[in-house]
Scaffold this active site. Sequence first.
Site, PDB file in Angstrom:
ATOM      1  N   ASP A   1       0.873  -1.181   0.055  1.00 36.97           N
ATOM      2  CA  ASP A   1      -0.061  -0.069  -0.028  1.00 36.97           C
ATOM      3  C   ASP A   1       0.771   1.219   0.027  1.00 36.97           C
ATOM      4  OD1 ASP A   1      -2.439   1.439   0.132  1.00 36.97           O
ATOM      5  OD2 ASP A   1      -2.972   0.805   1.970  1.00 36.97           O
TER       6      ASP A   1
ATOM      7  N   ASP B   1     -10.755   1.982  -3.374  1.00 33.93           N
ATOM      8  CA  ASP B   1     -11.205   1.751  -1.911  1.00 33.93           C
ATOM      9  C   ASP B   1     -12.682   1.788  -1.958  1.00 33.93           C
ATOM     10  OD1 ASP B   1      -8.919   1.354  -0.422  1.00 33.93           O
ATOM     11  OD2 ASP B   1      -8.719   3.371   0.439  1.00 33.93           O
TER      12      ASP B   1
HETATM   13  C1  DGJ Z   1      -5.837   1.795   1.999  1.00 34.70           C
HETATM   14  C2  DGJ Z   1      -6.098   0.582   1.011  1.00 34.70           C
HETATM   15  O1  DGJ Z   1      -6.769   0.873  -0.123  1.00 34.70           O
HETATM   16  C3  DGJ Z   1      -7.103  -0.159   1.944  1.00 34.70           C
HETATM   17  O2  DGJ Z   1      -7.793  -1.351   0.935  1.00 34.70           O
HETATM   18  C4  DGJ Z   1      -6.731  -0.429   3.158  1.00 34.70           C
HETATM   19  O3  DGJ Z   1      -5.617  -1.485   2.872  1.00 34.70           O
HETATM   20  C5  DGJ Z   1      -6.017   0.665   3.930  1.00 34.70           C
HETATM   21  N1  DGJ Z   1      -5.436   1.244   3.149  1.00 34.70           N
HETATM   22  C6  DGJ Z   1      -5.393   0.053   5.293  1.00 34.70           C
HETATM   23  O4  DGJ Z   1      -4.831   1.256   5.840  1.00 34.70           O
END
Ligand code: DGJ
Length: 748
Positions: A480, A550
Amino acid sequence: MGIHINQELKQFHLTNGKVSYVFHVMKNGQLGQLYYGKALRDREDFSHLQAYDIPTAASCHVYADDLAFSLETIRQEYPVYGNSDFREPAISLSRPDGPFIPNFQYERYQLLKGKPSMEGLPAVYTEDDSDAETLQIVLRDGHLQAKLILTYTIFTHLPVIIRCARLVNEGDSKFHIERLMSASVDFPDKDYSMIHLAGTWSRERHVKERVLEAGIQSISSIRGASSHHHNPFLALKRPDATEHMGEVYGFNMIYSSNFLMQIEVDHYENVRLSTGIHPFGFKWELNPGESFQAPEVAMVYSDKGLNGMSQAFHDLYQGHLIPRQWRHETRPILINNWEATYFDFNEEKLVNIARSASELGIELFVLDDGWFGNRNDDTSSLGDWETDQNKLPNGIESLAGKIKGIGMKFGLWFEPEMISPDSELYRKHPDWAVGMNSQHRTLGRNQFVLDFSRKDIVDYLYEKMAGIIERTDMDYIKWDMNRNITEAFSSKLPPDRQGEFFHRYILGVYDLYERLTSRFPHVLFESCAGGGGRFDPGMMHYAPQAWASDDTDAVERLKIQYGTSFAYPIYSIGSHVSAVPNHQTLRNTPLKTRADTAMFGTFGYELDPLRLTEEEREEIKKQVAAYKQYRNLIRDGRFYRLQSPFESNETAWMIVSREQSEALVGWYKVLAQPNGPKQKTLKLQGLNETFSYSINGEKAYYGDELMQAGLILPVEFNGVNGKIAERGGDYQSGVFHLTKHLMAFAGK
Ligand code: DGJ
């Protein structure tokens, strides 16, 4: 076919029967462009295609005795500003004593079979020499004693040309690069619209179209990541081109940091497309003996509309960009605990989720954020990559062992590029964060960015991550990156070299990816940046799939996945079924619609299986079984967009196997419509006209009928009349599996 060279006229014609790209050495020793488009028959001489000037009182001319030769009107390969061309250039250099107008003169060419590899940067590769041919043109600026190498690779079976540029300082004094674009392409008219993918967090890669107009239009990022906001993809589309017909030129930067893709329409309606590292804030010192490599750009020509362009990008990336070992490999169906638990979990809870998911047929358990340091929310611990003993007292190794004991693969979330101000790592090494210690650092999601331009920091992360991968026998990593870079400053770079920071940063990211993926080739990496903030071909070179957004709401995902498919294979699009009400939109969509949408990607679940009803569990078992049946088709098939979510209430797409013996069609209707059309049909694409296809194991129809008359959609979607609308209401969908029927019984 191949690369034709007229040595005497110094003309170069790259062609493969699908596309032609022609340029030559002009009378001033620089390179002039002659043609880019649909394949042309080769001929002795194309020089008549060079534009000439009809002088006016306002024009400048290179030669007093040749007023027809003006760089203001002539199409060029790698233009320079300051020599009568007043458009934005491909290259701009300066010396310590001031600006400098380079004059790179043709020196020689070199032909290579296949494609040379590129160190340090993600790049397209060939499997063997018959896949492609490469032409390198060497130009030299005698004054500067610098060599410019322009590289062109043409693929044998794809309408694809890869371009890049490399600059070498062969002199004895340093100079600075202010701009070194990967490619510059001049088009002779402006009759195009520009298609690009724009958005923001949770709303990535929406398709935008604007007609080219006089002046400069561009997309870019100066955020230190390719960004949620503009994807490094741009297409030029003829006004009469559609999804499946007509001329389109697509460009995609194989790069993950600051980029610029710019179109300049000049006063004569010439179009200059320049694409490369964003020159804003960029300044690279090139010392004697050093070279600088600009990233690659993939250029696709399609005479089969936007969809034809997308298919070429898909084939290129699936066959020649993602890690070799994943091209033909089946990816596991995963469950990710993020939306199920957020930071609130312990070993027992996770093992129960995994066990319950495994009973549904799910194959990989991914533990997301919150397993390390003391991370109970997003305010701390990034950088402290040690197990949180409060949540997982037996360590991450014990959890991994238990997951594997259930028969599942184990995956883990990392955000290696980040550091929380509230972390042991920051207390020990405050200078590891990007920015000046003496100056305010801006927070993003309560965190700072680690200075990945420093090798010692990349080394540290490599050791940390490699240790955990080994100790847990890990199968998957979600990498990430949740914030963009501010106060871009490295404490290890001298003040006058801070213009190198952003590029050095991404080279550090690529270096870490390269080291981890080559040491652990069996580990599947999924890239992520707060959802889809770094969904680009650069990342795809290491991580064959990326978390698209997300936003897991099925309705929003139609747009996100549809837009993403413009450049990226659908098997690269991380797409999961999540709980309702959806956590981003609070919308309630049927479980079927959520799965029917996520199925056109790399499939997974992002919910708590322990909270499902028995009925839902049965439905999910069927979804999982169906995806297992379809996933090789989704990996290897040809993707067709049929109806755009940006244009109507309905969306449709399909994927067809290479042998045309199987296809999967997805159809989605966002809002219910009372008393709508009595018969709805969907015209399919890519089938074999003569094959008979059964639909979901039932009645069979010939391919020509399904493509010309269309697939008749079930009446149950036709309205909200309770008598006929079995699946009435909003957010309905249908997935249709077509299989070639061996004994034709069409019409029965
Ligand atoms: C952003 C990601 O896109 C999510 O899927 C998740 O992993 C969060 N960060 C966790 O902090």
